[in-house]
Scaffold this motif. Sequence first.
Motif, PDB file in Angstrom:
ATOM      1  N   GLU A 197       6.262 -15.886 -10.110  1.00 36.13           N
ATOM      2  CA  GLU A 197       7.028 -14.873  -9.649  1.00 36.13           C
ATOM      3  C   GLU A 197       8.032 -15.331  -8.415  1.00 36.13           C
ATOM      4  O   GLU A 197       8.714 -14.682  -7.660  1.00 36.13           O
ATOM      5  N   THR A 246       0.417  -7.791 -11.954  1.00 31.93           N
ATOM      6  CA  THR A 246       1.887  -7.325 -11.716  1.00 31.93           C
ATOM      7  C   THR A 246       2.268  -6.143 -12.391  1.00 31.93           C
ATOM      8  O   THR A 246       3.386  -5.461 -12.323  1.00 31.93           O
ATOM      9  N   HIS A 269       5.054 -10.566  -3.109  1.00 33.61           N
ATOM     10  CA  HIS A 269       4.989  -9.854  -4.504  1.00 33.61           C
ATOM     11  C   HIS A 269       5.412  -8.313  -4.337  1.00 33.61           C
ATOM     12  O   HIS A 269       6.025  -7.837  -4.833  1.00 33.61           O
ATOM     13  N   LYS A 290       8.613  -6.286  -5.041  1.00 31.34           N
ATOM     14  CA  LYS A 290       8.556  -4.916  -6.135  1.00 31.34           C
ATOM     15  C   LYS A 290       9.197  -3.888  -5.287  1.00 31.34           C
ATOM     16  O   LYS A 290       9.812  -3.134  -6.068  1.00 31.34           O
TER      17      LYS A 290
END
Length: 508
Positions: free
Chosen positions: A215, A136, A158, A162
Amino acid sequence: MCGVKGIVLDASILLKAGDDENGSPSLRPDALYVLRKLRYSNIFTGISYGPDLSAPKVRLLQESARLYSYNCFVFRPSAIDSFVSEVSLEWDDNTGSYMHVVSSYKDEEIAQMISSGWLITVLRSPGKASDVEYSTGTENPSKIFINKLEELPLTICHLNKKAMGKDVKTVGYLMKPSREEDFAKRGAFPIKPTPNGLIFVPLTYELPISQQLQEIDGVLHKATDDIITVEMSSSSDFENKVTYTEGMQELQRYIGCHPDCRVIDPFTNIYPVLDRLKIQQILGGLENLNSKSCCKIRGPHFLKVVDFSEPKLEDKLVDAKLSLPNIVKPQVACGVADAHSMAIVFKEDSYKDLNVPLPAIVQEYVDHSSTMFKFYVVGKKIFFAIKKSTPNADTLIKLAEEKELKPLLFDSLKSLPVDKLKSQSEDNTRIDHELVTDAANWLRRVLDLTIFGFDVVIQESTGDHVIVDVNYLPSFKEVPDEVAIPTFWEAIKEKLTGKQSTEAAILL
């Protein structure tokens, strides 16, 4: 940035090594998982293979692409620019990035694609390590390594989160495959961010739950799909009688240790809906809502029975305001195989040999003109649909007389006799919308559920609105997708952000 807009799955991660016993190629089990999960992700998806791949394998990949509505692309390492151009032309989208997913033994063949702005996701071969890791903290990685294909949806999630920023919320969902597909094919679970900033990602028991939830901002679940047993002989609370699968227990433990992870809905909130006795008792509180309307809304009269041969059962039925015929249901409302095994009883002496799981709830059978109103509370909105239902008692009795008035046994998930000739064009005028809206808001506060449904029938003789069933996370499939799905997303977003409305407004 707009995240991952398209994914190309290479044959190297889809085909099982070697042929089967008949000499035919086949797909890897984890490949089938990924193909299903990406089908309704709202992200462009394609399959690539080399020009030297055997004809049977090409046919298998092309058939899979047709089944899941994917594109097929021929990939030549010597003509990467042509491949990139073909994909871009086919998908015609200039936002975000494309991703190519390949096996580690083809890693070097596609290295040049990085210079074209593509993301490369490499599925490691068993036992093969790599000196390049994705974490990450990695800024704009061009190459990502995964150990299992099941990690791919979470990886995409993810990257998209982001790219979109902190305003996007991720929702992990967990339910049985058939239910998931019913929601997904309506567009409810896109990995591509929704207009109100949600990303949905499937959770799987093939990976540690704790790893997947690191997450995730919230979990949408249908825990009853993972019930193994419900022990009704114990005197403990209903909450302690339910045994879930090992995976669901792991989810419970994680949530217990991470109170910041929001759940739709908390396990303690759904337990009343699993217990028909508890729901009947809750519905007794509707009496306080009947002061403003000329109609009355209530639960049906009922009696809990632990033994159909118990002494003075007939007297107890009379005391509970129950007259024949009546309907008998298991106390456990869902999650076990026989939760929907019910009976309509026409004679008093039929109870002693009745084949309905105990303990059971004997419930008033309401004459309702073969019409049921199904209401769905989705966040702050209420929808309803009119459905044909079982006939009035006199019609049922005529049918039962052909079999000496023996109990009518049925599974409530399957169809019962309905009056096919009855018109429902005027049924909408019979329902007291204000009264039912008040009841929906009251149930919403008492149950503290984000998405639930309840069934209402209107008693012919009195006009009473009787709530005969309550369930959580229904499919609300009768509501048009263009209305239902955005409302579904909004309800989840409100739950995750803590901005829930205290009142609902009926939507006709």
